[in-house]
Design a protein around this motif. Structure first.
Motif, mmCIF file in Angstrom:
data_model
loop_
_atom_site.group_PDB
_atom_site.id
_atom_site.type_symbol
_atom_site.label_atom_id
_atom_site.label_comp_id
_atom_site.label_asym_id
_atom_site.label_seq_id
_atom_site.Cartn_x
_atom_site.Cartn_y
_atom_site.Cartn_z
ATOM 1 N N PRO A 517 -46.455 -8.446 24.139
ATOM 2 C CA PRO A 517 -47.006 -7.123 22.692
ATOM 3 C C PRO A 517 -48.134 -6.981 24.474
ATOM 4 O O PRO A 517 -48.143 -7.031 24.996
ATOM 5 C CB PRO A 517 -48.546 -8.264 22.086
ATOM 6 N N GLU A 527 -47.058 1.375 17.250
ATOM 7 C CA GLU A 527 -47.583 -0.112 15.912
ATOM 8 C C GLU A 527 -49.421 0.200 15.561
ATOM 9 O O GLU A 527 -49.655 0.592 16.563
ATOM 10 C CB GLU A 527 -47.617 -1.799 16.438
ATOM 11 N N PHE A 532 -50.599 -5.760 16.826
ATOM 12 C CA PHE A 532 -50.936 -6.232 17.625
ATOM 13 C C PHE A 532 -51.762 -6.860 17.994
ATOM 14 O O PHE A 532 -51.304 -7.944 19.211
ATOM 15 C CB PHE A 532 -51.223 -4.473 18.848
ATOM 16 N N LYS A 535 -50.243 -10.718 17.187
ATOM 17 C CA LYS A 535 -49.114 -11.246 18.290
ATOM 18 C C LYS A 535 -50.137 -12.345 18.946
ATOM 19 O O LYS A 535 -48.849 -12.341 19.721
ATOM 20 C CB LYS A 535 -48.582 -9.700 18.521
ATOM 21 N N TYR A 565 -50.489 -8.198 28.716
ATOM 22 C CA TYR A 565 -50.802 -7.420 27.421
ATOM 23 C C TYR A 565 -50.789 -5.835 27.484
ATOM 24 O O TYR A 565 -50.940 -5.099 26.071
ATOM 25 C CB TYR A 565 -51.212 -7.956 26.685
#
Length: 809
Positions: A517, A527, A532, A535, A565
């Motif tokens: 992510p 998204e 987010f 995940k 990330y």
């Protein structure tokens, strides 16, 4: 620039024109000087002693002439290219042909102060040397005009006139050193003159006809020694004016700047006249706010017998010109009180005036202050004979009082029945009552809430008639079951862990970037933030809840820092008197005047300009969050950190703070409004309990924060070290979730102050999103595994942190 480019890569990219840096620039330093002059307050000027006539010969007395204090210590200190003291400022005026100086005196002080500095002294913590009689006689032969400068240091972590009661409290080494040093220099407490200063003043008074005093101080001090003294006809409160404060004071005494500052605190005759003094040092473990809502002028203008204790009232300040204010009309319109007035410069010099509008609510069942500031406005620079019309307004609901005991309607803001009266003037004492009144036939509830953060051990509080009423007490608060509390020594001064990364090939990293992510997907609209966060593993969310290592020139650590990330590490920096970068980094910034001086300008537009300039410096140095403004109330002159705070009045503090936040955040630099709340004492600040009524909490100590939240939408708020009614501020769900978010609809993120004594997972549960400067991931993880905290609670705080990061450039 690309998103988060400064945080990710620390580029050297100046923000000024033609590729020049704005940090510590001539333009910013000029703005600092301008602001300093605007906020200095002329409290005494008999026989038009000031401004000095052109060509006046002047003798400069007091080690403060050289030992200039630009601002406070601790987080309020700033690294600068130079500091201009009063002597240096006056030398510039001499070069411009405005004054002539007797140089032997300041040269004597210069040599003495240098020797004290060489021995380890810091500005404002030096001793007043005895001036040789022959030097005084030479100065007397040169001129009949003397200017005395008195200076005071202010600092984080210690209070003034320090006392430690016998309760088993062990001082930290720095606390002990500072208290002992302060006691040895200031025999009478630094609120008052030292014996050496008093002797010097008497010597000057005996030898000079015209004696002027310049006070280089951070806040409230004793004024009785000059208030009614005929031998001292003029006094300028020059405050701690930033790096150009000495020149700004010279601007004022020579008349190049006409003083327009007004006091933002009440100056009483003695320290004991303030109701907060009696129990300020009663205990190191708690403070009883028995004076309740009667803080500052609300006390002195209301309580029987208090008015005569005032030397200089709230809002007071003289000018070199004169003004006439005429009220043109007053009305209630669309739920607002609106007053129109005209201000005319009736004197011979250009100048500025501040128009202040006060209201007085009916005493009713709750009791009220006689006057409360409702609105204010500073004029532009008016030429002699020029008139400006101003409009002052505030909502009718602003006059409501919080009923915490249910005398009218429990846990509600209430407008009681009766006549609401109004006053207009240029200080609280001289404001004239208007013919207009706002009348209510019956009480009206303007907002209904629930009881939150109520006191448990506050036994009594002051009423408007000077008597006290008993308050209900109990054995609360009761702490929820959880992990055994951490040893406080494990919470002091630890640095964030540097996250390890295993050795990986470039290809492995590229492959991981495709599958992990990435927060950039939220930026690009691929998204939502909720998607987010869903995940991310719980361990990653917990990582976000603590401070991160420094990068670049930062020294107060970062937030975020999950590169796998796509989450950058957003750096923070101390304030509020300028961007604070350690000297070894080689970066000089602009030192702005202290917060008290800025508030004394009564000019939110000027403060917003400073916020924008400060925000530019923060941004240029690749830092994202500036840990300012500090908006705690000047409850007591004894609080060592008052220099960082604006005023005894929550409206002035709120309007000043909101202006600073708007200016900073116009540069997409996050403000951190601090210290939420009741951080009004530095002694044992991490474990001292502020015992305060719900009414005083909402009307006085939370009000400035409320104004800032509603008017400026700060990115972050910083919770305070202390306890409030038995609960750590950083663990106080009633404050952080109930009031801040539930009542005010705050959308930003909450950070702890650095190295609090709160338990990390309990802070998270309360709505304190991040623990600085260092988090305790293992404690949160253990609490999660044992069911004391849920993933949803962890994720909620993580989302707020990420929302803040998304707001950054």
């Amino acid at each position: 620039m690309g998103k988060w480019q400064r945080s990710l890569y620390q580029p050297v990219l100046p923000l000024g024109k033609d590729g020049k840096r704005v940090t510590g620039s001539a333009e910013h330093i000029a703005l600092s000087r301008k602001a300093a002059g605007e906020g200095m307050v002329l409290v005494k000027n008999e026989n038009e002693t000031l401004p000095l006539a052109k060509g006046t010969k002047v003798a400069l007395f007091g080690k403060g002439t050289i030992d200039y204090v630009k601002g406070g210590g601790g987080s309020g200190d700033v690294t600068v290219a130079y500091i201009r003291n009063f002597y240096e400022g006056m030398k510039i005026k001499e070069a411009e042909g405005e004054v002539s100086l007797f140089h032997e005196l300041p040269e004597f002080y210069e040599k003495n102060v240098k020797e004290q500095y060489a021995a380890g002294a810091v500005p404002g913590m030096t001793r007043e040397p005895e001036v040789p009689d022959e030097l005084v006689q030479k100065a007397k032969a040169y001129t009949d005009t003397a200017i005395i400068t008195i200076c005071r240091f202010s600092g984080e972590g210690w209070d003034r006139k320090c006392q430690i009661t016998e309760e088993g409290y062990e001082l930290f080494e720095d606390e002990k050193k500072q208290i002992e040093l302060s006691a040895s220099i200031f025999e009478n407490g630094d609120f008052c003159l030292t014996n050496g200063e008093a002797a010097m003043v008497e010597k000057v008074k005996a030898n000079f006809k015209n004696v002027i005093v310049v006070m280089n101080v951070g806040g409230m001090v004793d004024t009785s020694w000059f208030k009614d003294c005929k031998e001292i006809p003029a006094v300028l409160m020059a405050w701690q004016g930033g790096m150009e404060g000495g020149l700004a004071a010279a601007d004022v005494v020579t008349g190049d700047v006409n003083p327009s500052g007004k006091l933002v605190d009440t100056y009483a005759a003695t320290l004991e006249d303030y109701p907060s003094t009696e129990n300020f040092h009663k205990s190191v473990y708690y403070v009883d706010y028995n004076e309740d809502i009667y803080v500052g002028y609300r006390y002195f203008e209301t309580i029987p017998g208090a008015a005569e204790k005032v030397n200089y009232p709230f809002g007071f300040g003289l000018s070199y010109t004169s003004f006439e204010t005429e009220v043109l009309g007053a009305e209630e319109k669309d739920g607002k009180i609106v007053v129109k007035a005209s201000v005319t410069n009736t004197g011979k010099r250009a100048g500025k005036e501040v128009v202040q509008l006060y209201y007085g609510a009916p005493q009713g069942k709750l009791g009220k202050p006689a006057k409360e500031l409702g609105a204010y406005r500073k004029t532009r620079l008016l030429q002699p004979g020029e008139t400006q019309r101003v409009v002052l307004s505030f909502t009718v609901e602003d006059m409501a009082s919080f009923d915490d005991l249910g005398k009218v309607a429990k846990s509600a803001y209430v407008l009681e029945a009766g006549s609401y009266v109004f006053y207009v003037g240029n200080n609280v004492r001289d404001a004239k009552k208007l013919d207009f009144t706002y009348d209510l036939a019956e009480a009206k509830v303007t907002a209904q809430y629930t009881s939150l953060a109520a006191p448990h051990k506050l036994e009594k509080r002051l009423l408007a008639d000077g008597t006290y009423e008993a308050l209900p007490t109990d054995n609360g608060p009761v702490e929820e079951e959880g992990l055994e509390r951490q040893d406080k020594l494990t919470l002091e001064g630890f640095l964030p862990a540097v996250k390890a990364q295993e050795r990986k090939s470039f290809g492995e990293l590229m492959e991981a970037a495709k599958t992990n992510p990435n927060l950039m997907n939220v930026v690009e609209g691929k998204e939502t933030l909720d998607e987010f966060v869903d995940k991310l593993p719980t361990e990653a969310l917990i990582h976000l809840l603590g401070g991160q290592p420094n990068t670049g020139v930062a020294n107060t650590f970062g937030m975020g820092n999950l590169p796998e990330y796509g989450i950058p590490n957003i750096m923070t920096a101390d304030g509020p008197a300028g961007l604070r970068i350690q000297p070894q980094c080689g970066v000089n910034t602009t030192a702005w005047p202290c917060a008290t001086l800025l508030a004394c300008t009564w000019d939110p537009e000027l403060i917003e300009e400073i916020g924008k300039a400060g925000g530019e410096e923060v941004k240029e140095n690749n830092i994202g969050i500036w840990l300012t403004p500090a908006v705690n109330i000047h409850r007591s002159p004894l609080c060592g950190r008052n220099f960082e705070y604006y005023s005894e009045d929550p409206l002035v503090a709120g309007k000043s703070g909101a202006a600073m936040v708007r200016g900073m955040q116009s540069e997409h630099i996050g403000a951190s409004v601090k210290h939420f709340c009741c951080n009004n004492k530095e002694t044992n600040r991490k474990d001292s309990d502020s015992r305060v009524s719900e009414r005083a909490l909402r009307e006085i100590y939370l009000k400035a924060f409320e104004i800032i939240v509603k008017e400026a939408d700060p990115y972050t708020i910083m919770s305070s070290y202390n306890l409030i009614n038995g609960v750590q501020a950083s663990e106080n769900k009633d404050l952080l979730t109930g009031i801040l978010r539930g009542e005010w609809d705050f959308k930003g993120m909450v950070t702890t102050d650095w190295w609090t004594h709160g338990e990390h997972y309990r802070e998270t549960k309360a709505g304190n999103d991040i623990k600085m400067a260092n988090g305790y991931e293992e404690r949160v993880q253990e609490a999660f595994e044992k069911g004391y905290i849920t993933r949803d609670e962890i994720a909620l705080c993580a989302k707020r942190i990420l929302t803040m990061i998304l707001r950054m450039d």
